[in-house]
Enzyme design. Structure first.
Site, mmCIF file in Angstrom:
data_model
loop_
_atom_site.group_PDB
_atom_site.id
_atom_site.type_symbol
_atom_site.label_atom_id
_atom_site.label_comp_id
_atom_site.label_asym_id
_atom_site.label_seq_id
_atom_site.Cartn_x
_atom_site.Cartn_y
_atom_site.Cartn_z
ATOM 1 N N ARG A 230 0.973 -1.139 -0.105
ATOM 2 C CA ARG A 230 0.061 0.061 0.082
ATOM 3 C C ARG A 230 0.930 1.227 -0.040
ATOM 4 N NH1 ARG A 230 -3.468 -2.821 -1.456
ATOM 5 N NH2 ARG A 230 -5.200 -3.279 -0.885
ATOM 6 N N ASP A 254 4.251 -0.318 -6.937
ATOM 7 C CA ASP A 254 3.140 -0.667 -7.686
ATOM 8 C C ASP A 254 1.879 0.241 -7.092
ATOM 9 O OD1 ASP A 254 1.422 -2.291 -9.394
ATOM 10 O OD2 ASP A 254 0.617 -3.075 -7.761
ATOM 11 N N GLU A 259 -2.467 7.619 -4.548
ATOM 12 C CA GLU A 259 -2.929 7.127 -6.048
ATOM 13 C C GLU A 259 -4.520 7.067 -6.270
ATOM 14 O OE1 GLU A 259 -1.806 2.906 -4.718
ATOM 15 O OE2 GLU A 259 -3.781 2.313 -5.284
ATOM 16 N N HIS A 291 -0.825 0.066 -9.362
ATOM 17 C CA HIS A 291 -1.600 -0.947 -8.785
ATOM 18 C C HIS A 291 -1.986 -2.239 -9.741
ATOM 19 C CE1 HIS A 291 -3.592 -1.029 -4.428
ATOM 20 N NE2 HIS A 291 -3.554 -2.260 -5.104
HETATM 21 P P1 NAI Z 1 -1.462 -11.293 4.941
HETATM 22 O O1 NAI Z 1 -2.580 -11.089 5.642
HETATM 23 O O2 NAI Z 1 -1.571 -12.834 4.506
HETATM 24 O O3 NAI Z 1 0.153 -11.053 5.475
HETATM 25 C C1 NAI Z 1 0.167 -9.595 5.888
HETATM 26 C C2 NAI Z 1 1.508 -9.929 6.787
HETATM 27 O O4 NAI Z 1 1.987 -8.565 7.450
HETATM 28 C C3 NAI Z 1 1.122 -10.772 8.298
HETATM 29 O O5 NAI Z 1 1.999 -11.914 8.443
HETATM 30 C C4 NAI Z 1 1.097 -9.528 9.336
HETATM 31 O O6 NAI Z 1 1.578 -10.218 10.591
HETATM 32 C C5 NAI Z 1 2.148 -8.770 8.894
HETATM 33 N N1 NAI Z 1 2.104 -7.629 9.528
HETATM 34 C C6 NAI Z 1 1.100 -6.697 9.987
HETATM 35 N N2 NAI Z 1 1.498 -5.514 10.329
HETATM 36 C C7 NAI Z 1 3.108 -5.615 10.077
HETATM 37 C C8 NAI Z 1 3.993 -4.559 10.348
HETATM 38 N N3 NAI Z 1 3.695 -3.349 10.985
HETATM 39 N N4 NAI Z 1 5.240 -4.920 10.023
HETATM 40 C C9 NAI Z 1 5.692 -6.287 9.544
HETATM 41 N N5 NAI Z 1 4.491 -6.866 9.295
HETATM 42 C C10 NAI Z 1 3.272 -6.962 9.542
HETATM 43 O O7 NAI Z 1 -1.697 -10.576 3.612
HETATM 44 P P2 NAI Z 1 -1.327 -10.711 2.028
HETATM 45 O O8 NAI Z 1 -2.340 -11.286 1.450
HETATM 46 O O9 NAI Z 1 0.368 -11.207 1.985
HETATM 47 O O10 NAI Z 1 -1.138 -9.340 1.341
HETATM 48 C C11 NAI Z 1 -0.341 -8.243 2.022
HETATM 49 C C12 NAI Z 1 -0.598 -6.828 1.637
HETATM 50 O O11 NAI Z 1 -0.482 -7.011 0.045
HETATM 51 C C13 NAI Z 1 -2.173 -6.458 1.747
HETATM 52 O O12 NAI Z 1 -2.252 -5.995 2.992
HETATM 53 C C14 NAI Z 1 -2.327 -5.473 0.504
HETATM 54 O O13 NAI Z 1 -2.238 -4.330 1.207
HETATM 55 C C15 NAI Z 1 -1.133 -5.761 -0.533
HETATM 56 N N6 NAI Z 1 -1.893 -6.184 -1.714
HETATM 57 C C16 NAI Z 1 -1.478 -5.629 -2.697
HETATM 58 C C17 NAI Z 1 -2.212 -5.946 -3.912
HETATM 59 C C18 NAI Z 1 -1.550 -5.230 -5.391
HETATM 60 O O14 NAI Z 1 -2.245 -5.396 -6.394
HETATM 61 N N7 NAI Z 1 -0.664 -4.290 -5.176
HETATM 62 C C19 NAI Z 1 -2.748 -6.867 -4.075
HETATM 63 C C20 NAI Z 1 -3.206 -7.756 -2.705
HETATM 64 C C21 NAI Z 1 -2.739 -7.586 -1.692
#
Ligand code: NAI
Length: 325
Positions: A230, A254, A259, A291
């Site tokens: 993000r 990305d 944005e 994105h």
């Molecule tokens: P997920 O929920 O499986 O993993 C997120 C991880 O981040 C968790 O292990 C959590 O403990 C950790 N976390 C939370 N706060 C943290 C912090 N302050 N410091 C370090 N780690 C922390 O989520 P997933 O599916 O892996 O997605 C991650 C992010 O990717 C989403 O939140 C979303 O913002 C982004 N995303 C971007 C996309 C794009 O098209 N560019 C598409 C899908 C997701």
């Protein structure tokens, strides 16, 4: 028959949802984003289906409730654009937590490879019959250190991809996972050690500008930053300062902190009134994609499948596995 209003609908959304209407649902596709100005379009609908840049604030939630809309289904995993605390008890919010993590992790590596090997510059040069290699020298990823912030589903897959390149993989996450292929370290160690830092944590109120001037100062000279998570996780002005000084050797983005009003739209005929974005896009060692990391056929199918599952779960009174909060 329930009517579902889709906001911020693009051709690929229509494609992945078309043919999925049945005797239970009819879909209304709107190109506009859902916000204070467009919420009236949801009147007479039973649910709204939204994406990352729809703005579901208090006003919008109140209006949806006034119109009798019972459900917000997100076509994405992140939900930082919904005032979840305010929504609680008023309207149900369901998301798609589980679509292809490979889509985003592979795009992350694509950005890194393109940046490092200067493919964005090579592509433009050879189209102009300029076959010079000046300024195109990259580095081997082999034996370099990747620092992964957030080792959830996407961060873990990105770790595996980095291992495939024989990189050392470090991770920082307040909730470590046994499935992570790398070694967990504290945040400062990761910042100081990594040659490439990649963000894969969600955006929360607490971690806005997680990568700010002080984090950048801790990084290795010449580090690369990739952000497919993000935009608000990075203070872009601080990143520009780091890129100008050479502290940061390159950035693959990305996502961008401002944005919402730009990404996913075509402004190629207009002057962009965002000097920060204009500056960073103009840098030769920066790649911005709008994105698009999620945009694979497999991810779109997963998103449509889970969204229909979420609609069924809610309207058929089943367990809500993908409820936010
Ligand atoms: P997920 O929920 O499986 O993993 C997120 C991880 O981040 C968790 O292990 C959590 O403990 C950790 N976390 C939370 N706060 C943290 C912090 N302050 N410091 C370090 N780690 C922390 O989520 P997933 O599916 O892996 O997605 C991650 C992010 O990717 C989403 O939140 C979303 O913002 C982004 N995303 C971007 C996309 C794009 O098209 N560019 C598409 C899908 C997701």
């Amino acid at each position: 028959m329930k009517t579902i209003a889709f906001f911020d609908t693009k051709s690929y959304d229509k494609l992945s949802f078309s043919g999925r209407e049945n005797d239970k649902y009819s879909f209304k596709f709107f190109e506009s984003k859902l916000n204070e100005n467009t919420v009236s379009m949801a009147a007479c609908c039973d649910a709204v289906c939204v994406f990352v840049n729809d703005n579901i604030n208090r006003f919008v939630i109140d209006k949806l409730c006034e119109f009798g809309v019972k459900l917000i289904v997100l076509r994405c995993a992140g939900y930082n654009n919904v005032d979840i605390k305010y929504a609680k008890g008023k309207i149900t919010v369901l998301r798609v937590p589980d679509y292809s993590p490979y889509s985003v992790a592979e795009h992350t590596m694509a950005l890194l490879l393109m940046l490092n090997r200067k493919l964005h510059r090579a592509y433009i040069r050879t189209r102009d019959h300029n076959f010079s290699l000046e300024g195109l020298c990259g580095f081997d990823l082999h034996s370099k250190t990747a620092g992964i912030i957030g080792t959830g589903r996407i961060g873990r897959v990105f770790g595996e991809i980095c291992k495939g390149f024989s990189m050392n993989v470090l991770g920082y996450d307040p909730y470590p996972s046994n499935e992570f292929v790398g070694e967990y370290v504290d945040l400062d160690t990761l910042l100081k050690t990594a040659d490439v830092i990649s963000l894969h944590c969600p955006l929360t109120k607490e971690n806005r500008f997680f990568i700010d001037q002080s984090a950048i100062e801790k990084m290795k000279n010449g580090a690369y930053i990739v952000n497919t998570s993000r935009g608000m996780l990075i203070d872009t002005k601080a990143l520009i300062t780091g890129l100008k000084s050479g502290k940061i050797a390159g950035a693959g983005l990305d996502v961008y902190e401002e944005e919402t009003h730009l990404f996913f739209e075509d402004y190629s005929d207009e002057v962009i009134h965002d000097d920060v974005l204009s500056t960073i896009i103009s840098m030769p060692n920066v790649i911005v994609s709008s994105h698009q990391a999620f945009l694979t056929k497999e991810a779109l199918k997963d998103i449509a499948d889970t969204t229909l599952y979420n609609l069924d779960s809610f309207f058929e009174g089943k367990e809500l596995k993908n409820q936010v909060l």
